[in-house]
Design an enzyme around this catalytic site. Structure first.
Site, PDB file in Angstrom:
ATOM      1  N   LYS A  10     -20.963  48.694  -8.173  1.00  0.00           N
ATOM      2  CA  LYS A  10     -22.073  47.758  -7.971  1.00  0.00           C
ATOM      3  C   LYS A  10     -23.411  48.363  -8.438  1.00  0.00           C
ATOM      4  O   LYS A  10     -23.512  49.573  -8.640  1.00  0.00           O
ATOM      5  CB  LYS A  10     -22.123  47.355  -6.489  1.00  0.00           C
ATOM      6  CG  LYS A  10     -20.874  46.577  -6.043  1.00  0.00           C
ATOM      7  CD  LYS A  10     -21.005  46.059  -4.607  1.00  0.00           C
ATOM      8  CE  LYS A  10     -19.776  45.272  -4.190  1.00  0.00           C
ATOM      9  NZ  LYS A  10     -19.893  44.737  -2.805  1.00  0.00           N
ATOM     10  N   HIS A 116     -16.773  47.252  -5.299  1.00  0.00           N
ATOM     11  CA  HIS A 116     -15.947  46.108  -4.916  1.00  0.00           C
ATOM     12  C   HIS A 116     -14.478  46.451  -5.135  1.00  0.00           C
ATOM     13  O   HIS A 116     -14.137  47.148  -6.080  1.00  0.00           O
ATOM     14  CB  HIS A 116     -16.285  44.881  -5.770  1.00  0.00           C
ATOM     15  CG  HIS A 116     -15.246  43.791  -5.706  1.00  0.00           C
ATOM     16  ND1 HIS A 116     -15.182  42.912  -4.655  1.00  0.00           N
ATOM     17  CD2 HIS A 116     -14.210  43.482  -6.533  1.00  0.00           C
ATOM     18  CE1 HIS A 116     -14.143  42.089  -4.856  1.00  0.00           C
ATOM     19  NE2 HIS A 116     -13.544  42.418  -5.990  1.00  0.00           N
TER      20      HIS A 116
HETATM   21  P1  ATP Z   1     -16.198  43.233  -1.735  1.00  0.00           P
HETATM   22  O1  ATP Z   1     -15.619  41.844  -1.841  1.00  0.00           O
HETATM   23  O2  ATP Z   1     -17.539  43.369  -2.445  1.00  0.00           O
HETATM   24  O3  ATP Z   1     -15.223  44.283  -2.158  1.00  0.00           O
HETATM   25  P2  ATP Z   1     -15.533  43.338   1.031  1.00  0.00           P
HETATM   26  O4  ATP Z   1     -14.283  42.665   0.605  1.00  0.00           O
HETATM   27  O5  ATP Z   1     -15.408  44.656   1.716  1.00  0.00           O
HETATM   28  O6  ATP Z   1     -16.504  43.552  -0.207  1.00  0.00           O
HETATM   29  P3  ATP Z   1     -16.535  40.780   1.844  1.00  0.00           P
HETATM   30  O7  ATP Z   1     -16.378  40.246   3.212  1.00  0.00           O
HETATM   31  O8  ATP Z   1     -15.704  40.230   0.742  1.00  0.00           O
HETATM   32  O9  ATP Z   1     -16.396  42.373   1.940  1.00  0.00           O
HETATM   33  O10 ATP Z   1     -18.066  40.620   1.475  1.00  0.00           O
HETATM   34  C1  ATP Z   1     -18.484  40.634   0.108  1.00  0.00           C
HETATM   35  C2  ATP Z   1     -19.788  41.394   0.012  1.00  0.00           C
HETATM   36  O11 ATP Z   1     -20.802  40.665   0.678  1.00  0.00           O
HETATM   37  C3  ATP Z   1     -19.777  42.763   0.683  1.00  0.00           C
HETATM   38  O12 ATP Z   1     -19.258  43.792  -0.123  1.00  0.00           O
HETATM   39  C4  ATP Z   1     -21.259  42.962   0.926  1.00  0.00           C
HETATM   40  O13 ATP Z   1     -21.907  43.426  -0.255  1.00  0.00           O
HETATM   41  C5  ATP Z   1     -21.727  41.567   1.266  1.00  0.00           C
HETATM   42  N1  ATP Z   1     -21.727  41.372   2.714  1.00  0.00           N
HETATM   43  C6  ATP Z   1     -20.672  41.154   3.513  1.00  0.00           C
HETATM   44  N2  ATP Z   1     -21.042  41.045   4.804  1.00  0.00           N
HETATM   45  C7  ATP Z   1     -22.378  41.195   4.799  1.00  0.00           C
HETATM   46  C8  ATP Z   1     -23.372  41.188   5.814  1.00  0.00           C
HETATM   47  N3  ATP Z   1     -23.072  40.992   7.099  1.00  0.00           N
HETATM   48  N4  ATP Z   1     -24.660  41.380   5.433  1.00  0.00           N
HETATM   49  C9  ATP Z   1     -25.004  41.573   4.145  1.00  0.00           C
HETATM   50  N5  ATP Z   1     -24.101  41.583   3.137  1.00  0.00           N
HETATM   51  C10 ATP Z   1     -22.829  41.413   3.467  1.00  0.00           C
HETATM   52 MG    MG Z   2     -14.225  40.941  -0.572  1.00  0.00          MG
END
Ligand code: ATP
Ligand code: MG
Length: 138
Positions: A10, A116
């Site tokens: 990222k 990611h």
């Molecule tokens: P990614 O999809 O980026 O690998 P992840 O699968 O661990 O991350 P997701 O739930 O898919 O988590 O959330 C996607 C992205 O949204 C997270 O990586 C983060 O950058 C952002 N995000 C998630 N939760 C929050 C939050 N509570 N506050 C701010 N940003 C968040």
């Molecule tokens: Mg995710």
């Protein structure tokens, strides 16, 4: 079981110069690179990629952050690729990520969390094809 996952280094990690160290850890974990490119997502493209989070309060911030600078996108191959990669990168919130994981080492916050990783075989395929044409996948 699929043997491919999709990743993006990222903008935060790229800006801080961590791309090389992160790629080194991915390769040392046994992944082979099947596609790779450096690119800057438009807000539209970032919004489409994370469309599943459209209704979440952090969506605007997420789109702005993901389009704020270059990323490195890649398709990676290894046995049990998706699950093992999620272990390698650690929890979404780096404060909750295990010691030694990529997010623990390189991420500053839940919003700017360095990397990611696809969360399922189906999404790995969708995300890989979203970022790479057939000619770019090996
Ligand atoms: P990614 O999809 O980026 O690998 P992840 O699968 O661990 O991350 P997701 O739930 O898919 O988590 O959330 C996607 C992205 O949204 C997270 O990586 C983060 O950058 C952002 N995000 C998630 N939760 C929050 C939050 N509570 N506050 C701010 N940003 C968040
Ligand atoms: Mg995710």
């Amino acid at each position: 079981m699929s043997n491919r996952t999709f990743t993006m280094i990222k903008p935060d990690a790229f800006r801080k110069g961590h791309s090389g160290a992160i790629l080194d850890q991915i390769l040392k974990a046994g992944y082979q690179i099947k596609a790779m490119k450096m690119m800057k997502l438009s807000a539209e493209k970032a919004g489409e990629f994370y469309a599943v989070h459209k209704e979440r309060p952090f969506y605007g911030e997420l789109v702005e952050f993901m389009s704020s600078g270059p990323i490195v996108a890649a398709i990676l191959e290894k046995d049990n690729a998706v699950e093992d990669f999620r272990k390698l990168i650690g929890a979404t919130d780096p404060a909750k990520a295990e010691e030694g994981t990529i997010r623990k080492q390189f991420a500053a916050s839940v919003g700017e969390n360095a990397i990611h990783g696809s969360d399922s075989d189906a999404n790995a395929l969708i995300e890989g094809s979203f970022m790479f044409s057939g000619l770019e996948q090996f």
